[in-house]
Design a protein around this motif. Sequence first.
Motif, short mmCIF file in Angstrom:
data_model
loop_
_atom_site.label_atom_id
_atom_site.label_comp_id
_atom_site.label_asym_id
_atom_site.label_seq_id
_atom_site.Cartn_x
_atom_site.Cartn_y
_atom_site.Cartn_z
N LEU A 156 17.11 52.93 30.51
CA LEU A 156 15.90 53.12 31.32
C LEU A 156 15.16 51.79 31.50
O LEU A 156 14.67 51.47 32.59
CB LEU A 156 14.99 54.15 30.66
CG LEU A 156 15.48 55.60 30.68
CD1 LEU A 156 14.66 56.46 29.72
CD2 LEU A 156 15.42 56.17 32.08
N GLY A 157 15.10 51.01 30.44
CA GLY A 157 14.47 49.70 30.53
C GLY A 157 15.25 48.74 31.40
O GLY A 157 14.67 47.97 32.19
N ILE A 158 16.58 48.77 31.27
CA ILE A 158 17.43 47.89 32.10
C ILE A 158 17.25 48.24 33.58
O ILE A 158 17.19 47.35 34.44
CB ILE A 158 18.90 48.02 31.66
CG1 ILE A 158 19.08 47.40 30.26
CG2 ILE A 158 19.83 47.35 32.67
CD1 ILE A 158 20.43 47.70 29.63
N ALA A 159 17.15 49.54 33.88
CA ALA A 159 16.93 49.97 35.26
C ALA A 159 15.60 49.43 35.79
O ALA A 159 15.50 49.01 36.95
CB ALA A 159 16.95 51.49 35.34
N GLN A 160 14.57 49.44 34.93
CA GLN A 160 13.27 48.89 35.34
C GLN A 160 13.39 47.40 35.68
O GLN A 160 12.83 46.93 36.68
CB GLN A 160 12.25 49.07 34.21
CG GLN A 160 11.72 50.49 34.06
CD GLN A 160 10.73 50.60 32.91
OE1 GLN A 160 10.99 50.12 31.81
NE2 GLN A 160 9.59 51.23 33.16
N VAL A 161 14.09 46.67 34.84
CA VAL A 161 14.27 45.23 35.06
C VAL A 161 15.07 44.98 36.34
O VAL A 161 14.75 44.08 37.13
CB VAL A 161 14.94 44.57 33.85
CG1 VAL A 161 15.26 43.10 34.14
CG2 VAL A 161 14.04 44.69 32.62
N ILE A 166 10.41 42.52 30.59
CA ILE A 166 9.85 43.86 30.40
C ILE A 166 8.83 43.79 29.27
O ILE A 166 9.02 43.04 28.30
CB ILE A 166 10.97 44.89 30.09
CG1 ILE A 166 10.41 46.32 30.07
CG2 ILE A 166 11.67 44.58 28.78
CD1 ILE A 166 11.49 47.40 29.97
N SER A 167 7.77 44.56 29.40
CA SER A 167 6.74 44.56 28.36
C SER A 167 7.15 45.44 27.19
O SER A 167 8.01 46.32 27.33
CB SER A 167 5.41 45.07 28.93
OG SER A 167 5.50 46.45 29.24
N VAL A 179 19.55 38.14 36.01
CA VAL A 179 19.63 39.55 35.60
C VAL A 179 20.92 40.17 36.10
O VAL A 179 21.58 40.93 35.38
CB VAL A 179 18.39 40.33 36.12
CG1 VAL A 179 18.54 41.82 35.81
CG2 VAL A 179 17.12 39.80 35.48
N LEU A 180 21.29 39.86 37.36
CA LEU A 180 22.55 40.39 37.90
C LEU A 180 23.73 39.95 37.04
O LEU A 180 24.62 40.75 36.71
CB LEU A 180 22.74 39.90 39.34
CG LEU A 180 24.05 40.30 40.03
CD1 LEU A 180 24.20 41.81 40.10
CD2 LEU A 180 24.14 39.67 41.41
#
Length: 574
Positions: free
Chosen positions: A441-446, A41-42, A6-7
């Motif tokens: 927002l999704g990327i931040a969650q991941v 992510i779901s 992910v990084l």
Amino acid sequence: MMTFVVLGSVVVLLGLLVWGRVQAYKLFASLILIYYAFDFISLESMLGNFVNTGLITLVFLLLVSTVLEKTRIFASLANWLVTRTQRGTVLRMTGVVGIGSAFLNNTAMVATFMSMLGKTKSIAPSKLLIPLSYIAILGGTLTLIGTSTNLIINSFVVQAGLPELKLFDFLFVGFFLLLFGGLTILALGSRLLPDHPLSENQTQAYMIEAKLSDASSLLGLSIEQAGLRHLQDLYLAQVVSGDEVVAPVTPSYVLKAGDRLLFAGDINVAPKLLLFDGLSFPGGKPVKGNQFVEVVLSHQSSMIGSTIKASRFRNKFDAAVVAIRRGDERLTGRIAEVVLQPGDALVLLTGPDFSQRENLDKNFYFFSHLEDAQHPLSLKQSVWAVVGFVGVIALAAFEVLPLLKGLMLLLVVFLLMGLTRVNELRRRMPFEIVMIVGAALGIAQVMSSQGVASLLAETIMGSFGYWGVMGSFIGIYLLTVLLTEMVTNNAAAAVAFPIALVTAEALGVSPWPFIFAVAYGASASFLTPYGYQTNLMVYSPGGYKFTDYVRMGVPVSLVYGLTVILLVPVFFPF
């Protein structure tokens, strides 16, 4: 292992954003879809981010702003703005543009004001346009709605389960940022900014192309004989004859059919070329339904990296590029073969369908507004629009009516009053921003769930932890500033926010100073023309070099940074 995958993906995202050849919304959307495909992510979480309260508020604010852009308030203020001195004008700008940017779309404000400041005879535009952009940025830090970045930060705050930010939460520090930043520009601007007089700036910067027809009476004549040698405010820089480029052009050069004459000069006197028999612009001669429009190429444009010819410009916009300029750079060759870059200033000869094209706002910032496309409001309509907007802001400030509900109701009123139309709103729908923010927002969650935010937070605490909580706070601010100068402010906020939140949690302190460090840091784009859209807008019209932003931006950035570092912990204690 997944942490480093992910990084690595985030690093690749940042690298592609810096490269600038792929539109930001495509990159963000692609990455979040990849995360979904690999079960990082779901589906519910991914889609839920696109109905975030902060994001919806941002969308309605931008749609309401399209009505406010058509009011006469900007034009009236622009006429009052210019004084006899550079410092006097900057002082008025600090008040008018600074406060106005706290509530209104700063892109529209800068577009209107730079049209006036770019044509003033008493002060060189190069002394005023960078200050105009910087003050708009500073003014945007005053309120929640002052810049899209603040509203995006609010989206992350809501996602994190924290209380929503209020309209004037940013005012405590933002006031001092505008004050100290404005004073810095006032004190140093006259010495650090270049002095390009208007006539010199226009003469050197615009490249204007005219084509010689097969039936012209000028065929067979030399440049001297044709009267093209000594044109006031126009200089014949090159002739493109077939595959041959003639530069410099001697007075004895004999004109041939199909020659393309490339002039450097003032676009306002370019129509004089049409007085010569057989000379025409790429789009032909202006006729009823055609007009000249000045635009600046947006950093979101799909044409970046393409030539005007390859992008099928005329088919896309029902317009032809008559002239182009890029900062203080001298462009060469045919206009159709110029590779477009963000910030290029274009003069278009538009056709009758130009104003109806739905892709205008995604590709251009309007330097000279197209009257038919903007449909300016009458004085009475302007008053109603401004009063309605001020009323919504007041109700939100006193917590009588939530800002989102107020903006929704106001937009309905604007539609019923005929101040805007559904077609216009559809054309101005900020699709790219929705994609960027929802995906971010999704990327931040991941980043949080896969340990990337924790890893980066530990790195920052390890590097700055010697100075305790304050050191980590400064590290988060510096990281955000570095990102916002490399990529866009919204992308910087998206990457830095989860790191800031995890850092605060690891230190066991309040998250608010770290959140505001990201918010203010993401708006601290003063060192380059590419980090913020208003910097890009004034780049070519001001005839600037990249180093002009560095020279003026360094002291402004230092004052801005010191103000944030010293005052945020005072108003938002750890």
